[in-house]
Design an enzyme around this catalytic site. Structure first.
Site, PDB file in Angstrom:
ATOM      1  N   ASP A 135       4.485  -1.389 -10.358  1.00 17.69           N
ATOM      2  CA  ASP A 135       5.617  -1.517  -9.708  1.00 17.69           C
ATOM      3  C   ASP A 135       5.498  -0.652  -8.438  1.00 17.69           C
ATOM      4  O   ASP A 135       5.009   0.316  -8.587  1.00 17.69           O
ATOM      5  CB  ASP A 135       6.804  -1.149 -10.680  1.00 17.69           C
ATOM      6  N   ARG A 163       8.320  -0.478  -6.331  1.00 15.64           N
ATOM      7  CA  ARG A 163      10.003  -0.595  -5.574  1.00 15.64           C
ATOM      8  C   ARG A 163      10.429   0.730  -5.441  1.00 15.64           C
ATOM      9  O   ARG A 163      11.338   0.926  -4.500  1.00 15.64           O
ATOM     10  CB  ARG A 163      10.743  -1.288  -6.714  1.00 15.64           C
TER      11      ARG A 163
END
Ligand SMILES: [Zn+2]
Length: 426
Positions: A342, A344
């Protein structure tokens, strides 16, 4: 063979280039400009004390920010100038563009650690810096606030079956939802960004420079410039129930949603993104009808901020791996392709909630522990966490849901089933 290789700077020749539109000389960004720049006191509580953000071409008078306005599409704007369709010297006419609704100011706008990834005064530059703009300073809004109506097929169905009831104000008889919405471009205060991630600011600047192919030399050559307008997507905030309720103590229902074009727009059924978005919008409507204010913040972080190409590569790897698409391998497949699970970085996400003046979310429509942890760490309280109901989860999306539940996502349901399998390719 033997031909000398030549390079012509695009601004020098070319049938579509207008000499009045494209400068003939190149001013390198590594050279300090000849004009005094506006000083920035990041975290100052007032816009004049803080100072205006001025970005643009290297010879822009008063320039004090690295990068360009408009985030990712700044590259298209440059192409428009190069192709002769846009005068590089065009000054935005901001007549009648001011916000439809007032957001803030809030006390935490004056906390240099609370807001590091957006300019809290970005919506009101013509109000605060009008004299400077009239004097020729190129100060542009990085936030715009407007009103609109949303027409969603799911909402029309909800009205038809009676699960949502029009009230003529928040939800209209025709099924449309009245919203105030804000578009926010990223404005990064680099020392604050570095601190948020626990890295040295010089390391952050050098790696940003290197990993974007040397796109912004000033990240390493101009340590005196702390503001960076990165070429990334921004955030859109939808407010349901009226933004004035953000300041009167009304309960807040919120979802912070990361872009998933495949599901959000096209209805792809491998994940729960659009169902979650609809659940959030409908939850905001029904809670707003009871006196709350609803907030849906939509972040352009496609494919966990790894991009849609990576996402589709992962889909293939998931479906083709031995044993098929199974929940226990869900995160591994992303890491195999992208190197991380990830990207983000939810640490920056709460900034938009701080900008809205939110200090407590009564109902957070999300299962994500990363989002929850980031919100709570930013000093915002969270009451109830609301997960997606099973009936809203597409059959092929159970792989993702079970993998996330096993990884620590919030859920009131029983133990997760990592043997959950998805559909094979049709
Ligand atoms: Zn999705």
């Amino acid at each position: 063979m033997g031909q000398p290789r030549t390079f012509t700077f695009p601004g020098e020749v070319g049938p579509k280039m207008s000499e009045t539109q494209v400068p003939n000389t190149v001013r390198l960004t590594s050279h300090v400009g000849s004009t005094a720049r506006f000083p920035i006191v990041w975290g100052a509580s007032g816009p004049l004390e803080r100072g205006p953000i001025v970005a643009g071409a290297p010879d822009t008078p008063g320039r004090n920010a690295i990068g360009a306005h408009h985030g990712a599409v700044s590259v298209y704007r440059a192409v428009a100038v190069a192709a002769g369709g846009l005068d590089a010297a065009h000054v935005p006419d901001l007549t009648d563009t001011t916000p439809t609704d007032v957001i803030g100011p809030w006390p935490r706008w004056g906390d240099p650690k609370a807001l590091v990834s957006l300019d809290p005064f970005g919506a009101t530059v013509s109000e605060h810096y009008g004299d400077l703009i009239a004097g020729g300073a190129r100060i542009q809004p990085s936030i715009a606030v407007t009103r609109s109506r949303l027409r969603l097929p799911e909402t029309e169905v909800a009205v038809a079956v009676g699960s949502l009831e029009p009230d003529g104000d928040i939800l209209h008889e025709d099924g449309s939802i009245g919203v105030t919405k804000a578009a926010i471009e990223p404005v990064w205060y680099l020392p604050g960004i570095a601190e948020r991630f626990g890295v040295d600011v010089h390391t952050l600047r050098r790696v940003l420079f290197e990993q974007t192919g040397g796109m912004f030399p000033e990240l390493v050559t101009r340590p005196d410039l702390d503001i960076f307008l990165p070429p990334i997507g921004g955030t859109t905030v939808y407010i349901i129930g009226g933004p004035e309720r953000l300041s009167d103590g009304s309960p807040v229902t919120a979802r912070v949603h990361d872009e998933c074009n495949g599901s959000d727009v096209f209805g792809s059924d491998i994940c729960t993104c659009r169902p979650y978005l609809i659940q959030a919008v409908h939850g905001c409507v029904s809670d707003a009808q009871k006196g709350s204010v609803g907030v849906v913040a939509y972040f352009r972080k496609e494919g966990r901020a790894l991009g849609e190409v990576t996402k589709f590569l992962v889909y293939n790897a998931r479906k083709r791996q031995p044993g098929g698409d199974v929940a226990r391998e869900y995160f591994n497949r992303t890491e195999c392709v992208a190197g991380v699970q990830d990207a983000r970085f939810q640490q920056l996400m709460p900034d938009v909630l701080v900008w809205l003046g939110i200090d407590r979310i009564e109902r957070l429509i999300s299962m994500s522990n990363e989002k929850y942890d980031a919100i709570v760490s930013s000093g915002i309280e969270v009451g109830d966490r609301v997960e997606i109901p099973p009936e809203s989860i597409p059959a092929d999306a159970w792989v993702e849901i079970e993998a996330k539940r096993a990884a620590g996502y919030f859920s009131s349901r029983g133990a997760s089933d990592l043997a959950t399998e998805g559909r094979e390719f049709d």
